[in-house]
Design a protein around this motif. Structure first.
Motif, PDB file in Angstrom:
ATOM      1  N   GLY A   9       3.490 -13.000   8.178  1.00  0.00           N
ATOM      2  CA  GLY A   9       4.252 -12.629   6.979  1.00  0.00           C
ATOM      3  C   GLY A   9       3.368 -12.050   5.895  1.00  0.00           C
ATOM      4  N   ILE A  10       2.206 -12.660   5.699  1.00  0.00           N
ATOM      5  CA  ILE A  10       1.248 -12.156   4.699  1.00  0.00           C
ATOM      6  C   ILE A  10       0.797 -10.743   5.065  1.00  0.00           C
ATOM      7  N   LEU A  11       0.431 -10.565   6.338  1.00  0.00           N
ATOM      8  CA  LEU A  11      -0.040  -9.249   6.778  1.00  0.00           C
ATOM      9  C   LEU A  11       1.063  -8.199   6.726  1.00  0.00           C
ATOM     10  N   THR A  12       2.293  -8.602   7.005  1.00  0.00           N
ATOM     11  CA  THR A  12       3.420  -7.659   6.916  1.00  0.00           C
ATOM     12  C   THR A  12       3.588  -7.168   5.483  1.00  0.00           C
ATOM     13  N   THR A  13       3.540  -8.102   4.536  1.00  0.00           N
ATOM     14  CA  THR A  13       3.687  -7.718   3.127  1.00  0.00           C
ATOM     15  C   THR A  13       2.525  -6.833   2.676  1.00  0.00           C
ATOM     16  N   LEU A  14       1.300  -7.219   3.032  1.00  0.00           N
ATOM     17  CA  LEU A  14       0.142  -6.392   2.673  1.00  0.00           C
ATOM     18  C   LEU A  14       0.232  -5.012   3.312  1.00  0.00           C
ATOM     19  N   SER A  15       0.685  -4.964   4.551  1.00  0.00           N
ATOM     20  CA  SER A  15       0.842  -3.687   5.246  1.00  0.00           C
ATOM     21  C   SER A  15       1.838  -2.792   4.520  1.00  0.00           C
ATOM     22  N   MET A  16       2.943  -3.380   4.069  1.00  0.00           N
ATOM     23  CA  MET A  16       3.939  -2.590   3.338  1.00  0.00           C
ATOM     24  C   MET A  16       3.349  -1.995   2.070  1.00  0.00           C
ATOM     25  N   ILE A  17       2.556  -2.790   1.364  1.00  0.00           N
ATOM     26  CA  ILE A  17       1.969  -2.318   0.111  1.00  0.00           C
ATOM     27  C   ILE A  17       0.960  -1.200   0.377  1.00  0.00           C
ATOM     28  N   VAL A  18       0.072  -1.416   1.350  1.00  0.00           N
ATOM     29  CA  VAL A  18      -0.953  -0.418   1.671  1.00  0.00           C
ATOM     30  C   VAL A  18      -0.293   0.878   2.171  1.00  0.00           C
ATOM     31  N   ASN A  19       0.669   0.752   3.064  1.00  0.00           N
ATOM     32  CA  ASN A  19       1.333   1.940   3.611  1.00  0.00           C
ATOM     33  C   ASN A  19       2.101   2.709   2.539  1.00  0.00           C
ATOM     34  N   SER A  20       2.748   1.976   1.623  1.00  0.00           N
ATOM     35  CA  SER A  20       3.488   2.690   0.574  1.00  0.00           C
ATOM     36  C   SER A  20       2.532   3.397  -0.379  1.00  0.00           C
ATOM     37  N   SER A  21       1.365   2.801  -0.618  1.00  0.00           N
ATOM     38  CA  SER A  21       0.357   3.467  -1.459  1.00  0.00           C
ATOM     39  C   SER A  21      -0.112   4.760  -0.800  1.00  0.00           C
ATOM     40  N   LEU A  22      -0.357   4.698   0.503  1.00  0.00           N
ATOM     41  CA  LEU A  22      -0.736   5.906   1.233  1.00  0.00           C
ATOM     42  C   LEU A  22       0.399   6.926   1.209  1.00  0.00           C
ATOM     43  N   GLY A  23       1.633   6.427   1.358  1.00  0.00           N
ATOM     44  CA  GLY A  23       2.800   7.310   1.330  1.00  0.00           C
ATOM     45  C   GLY A  23       2.942   8.064   0.017  1.00  0.00           C
ATOM     46  N   LYS A  24       2.603   7.390  -1.105  1.00  0.00           N
ATOM     47  CA  LYS A  24       2.671   8.059  -2.408  1.00  0.00           C
ATOM     48  C   LYS A  24       1.624   9.161  -2.520  1.00  0.00           C
ATOM     49  N   LYS A  25       0.493   8.985  -1.846  1.00  0.00           N
ATOM     50  CA  LYS A  25      -0.599   9.960  -1.945  1.00  0.00           C
ATOM     51  C   LYS A  25      -0.436  11.155  -1.014  1.00  0.00           C
ATOM     52  N   ILE A  26       0.032  10.914   0.220  1.00  0.00           N
ATOM     53  CA  ILE A  26       0.077  12.017   1.195  1.00  0.00           C
ATOM     54  C   ILE A  26       1.464  12.319   1.745  1.00  0.00           C
ATOM     55  N   GLY A  27       2.449  11.491   1.421  1.00  0.00           N
ATOM     56  CA  GLY A  27       3.802  11.712   1.918  1.00  0.00           C
ATOM     57  C   GLY A  27       4.221  10.592   2.864  1.00  0.00           C
ATOM     58  N   VAL A  28       5.507  10.296   2.848  1.00  0.00           N
ATOM     59  CA  VAL A  28       6.045   9.177   3.611  1.00  0.00           C
ATOM     60  C   VAL A  28       5.881   9.386   5.117  1.00  0.00           C
TER      61      VAL A  28
END
Length: 145
Positions: A9-28
């Protein structure tokens, strides 16, 4: 097992945050693709380091039902939708809504597979939804003030 589930659960939440940050920078879509390319590389390294190999031949693949392979497609959808949602609503709401979705899906699957419905799990999901709605109204009032 409980610790591993919590770690998941912790890793899933962290993954969502990291992936969304990348998505904001380069696209979803691009960040979703990179997420799975990096995942493929890491999975391959784990297989190599653990000395495991893929021992499945074409005949075995052909005998498997098609839905067995939907996990990857569903995973891509989860990452893609998370990359869209996380920047727009607080992480706590995203996490709770994903949890409610998992509980409701579990209830539905239990109903179709085991012909039973868990009333307590259904009530729990409803209570969480009501809590999210209540808390979001409080948050909206605070923003207006």
């Amino acid at each position: 097992m409980i610790i591993l589930a919590m770690l998941g659960g912790i890793l899933t939440t962290l993954s969502m945050i990291v992936n969304s940050s990348l998505g904001k920078k380069i696209g979803v879509l691009q960040s979703t693709c990179i997420n799975y390319i990096v995942g493929l590389i890491c999975s391959t390294l784990v297989l190599i380091l653990l000395g495991s190999s893929v021992k499945v031949n074409a005949e075995t693949f052909l005998k498997m039902p098609f839905y067995i392979f939907l996990g990857g497609a569903i995973g891509v959808s989860v990452v893609y939708f998370s990359n869209i949602i996380i920047p727009k609503i607080p992480v706590v709401y995203s996490t709770l809504l994903l949890f409610v979705g998992q509980v409701v899906t579990g209830i539905i699957i239990d109903f179709f597979v085991m012909s039973e419905i868990s009333f307590s799990k259904l009530v729990g999901a409803i209570v969480i939804i009501i809590g999210i709605l209540y808390n979001s109204k409080i948050d909206a009032k605070e923003v207006k003030e």
